[in-house]
Design a protein around this motif. Structure first.
Motif, PDB file in Angstrom:
ATOM      1  N   SER A  55       0.813  -1.206   0.000  1.00 18.22           N
ATOM      2  CA  SER A  55       0.000   0.000   0.000  1.00 18.22           C
ATOM      3  C   SER A  55       0.846   1.255   0.000  1.00 18.22           C
ATOM      4  N   ASP A  56       0.528   2.140  -0.917  1.00 15.06           N
ATOM      5  CA  ASP A  56       1.123   3.470  -0.924  1.00 15.06           C
ATOM      6  C   ASP A  56       0.361   4.386   0.016  1.00 15.06           C
ATOM      7  N   PHE A  57      -0.752   3.896   0.568  1.00 12.65           N
ATOM      8  CA  PHE A  57      -1.577   4.712   1.453  1.00 12.65           C
ATOM      9  C   PHE A  57      -0.949   4.895   2.826  1.00 12.65           C
ATOM     10  N   ILE A  58      -0.072   3.973   3.237  1.00 12.21           N
ATOM     11  CA  ILE A  58       0.561   4.087   4.545  1.00 12.21           C
ATOM     12  C   ILE A  58       1.637   5.170   4.452  1.00 12.21           C
ATOM     13  N   ILE A  59       1.373   6.285   5.079  1.00 11.23           N
ATOM     14  CA  ILE A  59       2.343   7.380   5.076  1.00 11.23           C
ATOM     15  C   ILE A  59       3.306   7.215   6.237  1.00 11.23           C
ATOM     16  N   GLY A  60       2.767   6.805   7.374  1.00  6.83           N
ATOM     17  CA  GLY A  60       3.643   6.634   8.522  1.00  6.83           C
ATOM     18  C   GLY A  60       2.949   6.024   9.713  1.00  6.83           C
ATOM     19  N   VAL A  61       3.741   5.388  10.542  1.00  6.64           N
ATOM     20  CA  VAL A  61       3.292   4.845  11.821  1.00  6.64           C
ATOM     21  C   VAL A  61       4.251   5.399  12.861  1.00  6.64           C
ATOM     22  N   SER A  62       3.706   6.055  13.872  1.00  8.87           N
ATOM     23  CA  SER A  62       4.566   6.690  14.875  1.00  8.87           C
ATOM     24  C   SER A  62       5.262   5.650  15.738  1.00  8.87           C
ATOM     25  N   ASP A  63       6.327   6.086  16.363  1.00 15.16           N
ATOM     26  CA  ASP A  63       7.012   5.240  17.326  1.00 15.16           C
ATOM     27  C   ASP A  63       6.166   5.130  18.583  1.00 15.16           C
ATOM     28  N   PHE A  64       6.357   4.076  19.313  1.00 18.26           N
ATOM     29  CA  PHE A  64       5.683   3.914  20.588  1.00 18.26           C
ATOM     30  C   PHE A  64       6.636   3.184  21.517  1.00 18.26           C
ATOM     31  N   THR A  65       6.373   3.308  22.780  1.00 20.33           N
ATOM     32  CA  THR A  65       7.214   2.632  23.753  1.00 20.33           C
ATOM     33  C   THR A  65       6.380   1.632  24.539  1.00 20.33           C
ATOM     34  N   THR A  74      -0.087   5.023  23.147  1.00 21.22           N
ATOM     35  CA  THR A  74      -0.764   5.599  21.992  1.00 21.22           C
ATOM     36  C   THR A  74       0.131   5.503  20.775  1.00 21.22           C
ATOM     37  N   LEU A  75      -0.492   5.270  19.645  1.00 18.10           N
ATOM     38  CA  LEU A  75       0.196   5.135  18.365  1.00 18.10           C
ATOM     39  C   LEU A  75      -0.588   5.930  17.341  1.00 18.10           C
ATOM     40  N   SER A  76       0.096   6.557  16.413  1.00 21.96           N
ATOM     41  CA  SER A  76      -0.586   7.319  15.372  1.00 21.96           C
ATOM     42  C   SER A  76      -0.267   6.707  14.012  1.00 21.96           C
ATOM     43  N   ILE A  77      -1.300   6.508  13.203  1.00 15.61           N
ATOM     44  CA  ILE A  77      -1.137   5.971  11.857  1.00 15.61           C
ATOM     45  C   ILE A  77      -1.631   7.019  10.876  1.00 15.61           C
ATOM     46  N   SER A  78      -0.794   7.360   9.909  1.00 17.80           N
ATOM     47  CA  SER A  78      -1.170   8.338   8.882  1.00 17.80           C
ATOM     48  C   SER A  78      -1.408   7.606   7.569  1.00 17.80           C
ATOM     49  N   ASN A 133      -5.425  19.819   2.227  1.00 12.62           N
ATOM     50  CA  ASN A 133      -5.051  21.072   1.611  1.00 12.62           C
ATOM     51  C   ASN A 133      -5.185  20.890   0.099  1.00 12.62           C
ATOM     52  N   THR A 134      -4.716  21.817  -0.678  1.00 12.63           N
ATOM     53  CA  THR A 134      -4.910  21.732  -2.125  1.00 12.63           C
ATOM     54  C   THR A 134      -4.101  20.621  -2.772  1.00 12.63           C
ATOM     55  N   ASN A 135      -3.065  20.132  -2.087  1.00 12.79           N
ATOM     56  CA  ASN A 135      -2.203  19.108  -2.673  1.00 12.79           C
ATOM     57  C   ASN A 135      -2.400  17.703  -2.124  1.00 12.79           C
ATOM     58  N   SER A 136      -2.951  17.587  -0.928  1.00  7.99           N
ATOM     59  CA  SER A 136      -3.043  16.260  -0.331  1.00  7.99           C
ATOM     60  C   SER A 136      -4.158  16.181   0.696  1.00  7.99           C
ATOM     61  N   SER A 137      -4.490  14.962   1.027  1.00  7.91           N
ATOM     62  CA  SER A 137      -5.424  14.709   2.129  1.00  7.91           C
ATOM     63  C   SER A 137      -4.882  13.524   2.914  1.00  7.91           C
ATOM     64  N   ILE A 138      -4.878  13.684   4.232  1.00  9.36           N
ATOM     65  CA  ILE A 138      -4.313  12.664   5.107  1.00  9.36           C
ATOM     66  C   ILE A 138      -5.303  12.357   6.216  1.00  9.36           C
ATOM     67  N   VAL A 139      -5.481  11.069   6.474  1.00 14.84           N
ATOM     68  CA  VAL A 139      -6.302  10.620   7.594  1.00 14.84           C
ATOM     69  C   VAL A 139      -5.339  10.144   8.682  1.00 14.84           C
ATOM     70  N   ASN A 140      -5.424  10.755   9.850  1.00 17.58           N
ATOM     71  CA  ASN A 140      -4.608  10.354  10.995  1.00 17.58           C
ATOM     72  C   ASN A 140      -5.485   9.591  11.976  1.00 17.58           C
ATOM     73  N   LEU A 141      -5.099   8.364  12.269  1.00 18.33           N
ATOM     74  CA  LEU A 141      -5.808   7.540  13.239  1.00 18.33           C
ATOM     75  C   LEU A 141      -4.999   7.505  14.530  1.00 18.33           C
ATOM     76  N   THR A 142      -5.638   7.808  15.638  1.00 17.39           N
ATOM     77  CA  THR A 142      -4.991   7.675  16.940  1.00 17.39           C
ATOM     78  C   THR A 142      -5.449   6.349  17.524  1.00 17.39           C
ATOM     79  N   VAL A 143      -4.494   5.486  17.780  1.00 13.22           N
ATOM     80  CA  VAL A 143      -4.776   4.136  18.272  1.00 13.22           C
ATOM     81  C   VAL A 143      -4.232   4.017  19.687  1.00 13.22           C
ATOM     82  N   VAL A 144      -5.044   3.498  20.589  1.00 13.28           N
ATOM     83  CA  VAL A 144      -4.638   3.322  21.982  1.00 13.28           C
ATOM     84  C   VAL A 144      -4.698   1.849  22.372  1.00 13.28           C
TER      85      VAL A 144
END
Length: 188
Positions: A55-65, A74-78, A133-144
């Motif tokens: 998937s090219d849709f996965i922009i990023g997954v935040s680090d977590f400890t 908490t983890l963030s998925i973009s 914005n005019t160039n992109s759209s991003i969905v950020n999911l906050t996962v706990v």
């Protein structure tokens, strides 16, 4: 979290040729299975065969400890919302509390997945945000993690969703989120 690694995974980790991949499942009403690998992978996690699509849709997954103590992690998925799939999903479905599972696996020299990937993170969607914005759209999911609900009191809530679950034609809680005052129920 305790992890039981297979002998094959341990042997692969002992080499200098480590090729990690992530297998991500978001349990929307129609679950989606992604991988950050450049090709589809099929793995028998938990006894059922699942195909994870690149998937090219996965922009990023935040680090977590991980903590020794019981804490809410908490983890963030973009995700890219470029084709509107994810934007439509989060706006039209109740995605709060949908389960998210992330496994880490390793590829061998033939680009086959080594049995068995181990669970890296498991939690539920707490909230989402859409940034456009005019160039992109991003969905950020906050996962706990599941510890987020540890002190939660079960029962009904004073919001429209909870009211509609039990009384589908009652619109008495439509504007409950706009009420700033503390509503007193019963005797004072």
């Amino acid at each position: 979290m305790t992890r039981a690694l297979t002998t094959a995974i341990k042997n692969a980790l002992a080499t200098n040729d480590i090729r990690p991949i992530h297998l991500l499942t978001i349990s929307f009403s129609t679950p989606v299975n992604f991988t950050d690998c450049s090709f589809s992978l099929t793995s028998s996690i938990s006894g059922s065969s699942v195909t994870y699509n690149p998937s090219d849709f996965i922009i990023g997954v935040s680090d977590f400890t991980e903590e020794i103590d019981i804490t809410k992690s908490t983890l963030s998925i973009s995700l890219s919302g470029a084709d509107q799939t994810f934007i439509s999903t989060v706006l039209n479905e109740n995605v709060t509390n949908d389960e998210v599972t992330i496994f880490r696996g390793l590829l061998d020299t033939n680009n086959s997945i080594i049995a068995d990937p181990f669970m890296l993170y498991k939690g539920n969607i707490e909230s989402f945000a859409i940034n456009e914005n005019t160039n992109s759209s991003i969905v950020n999911l906050t996962v706990v993690s599941h510890w987020a609900d540890f002190e939660k009191k079960n029962g009904r809530k004073t919001n429209n969703t909870s009211q509609q679950r039990f009384f589908s034609t009652d619109i008495g809680m439509d504007f409950s989120s706009e009420t700033v005052q503390d509503v007193k129920w019963g005797r004072e």
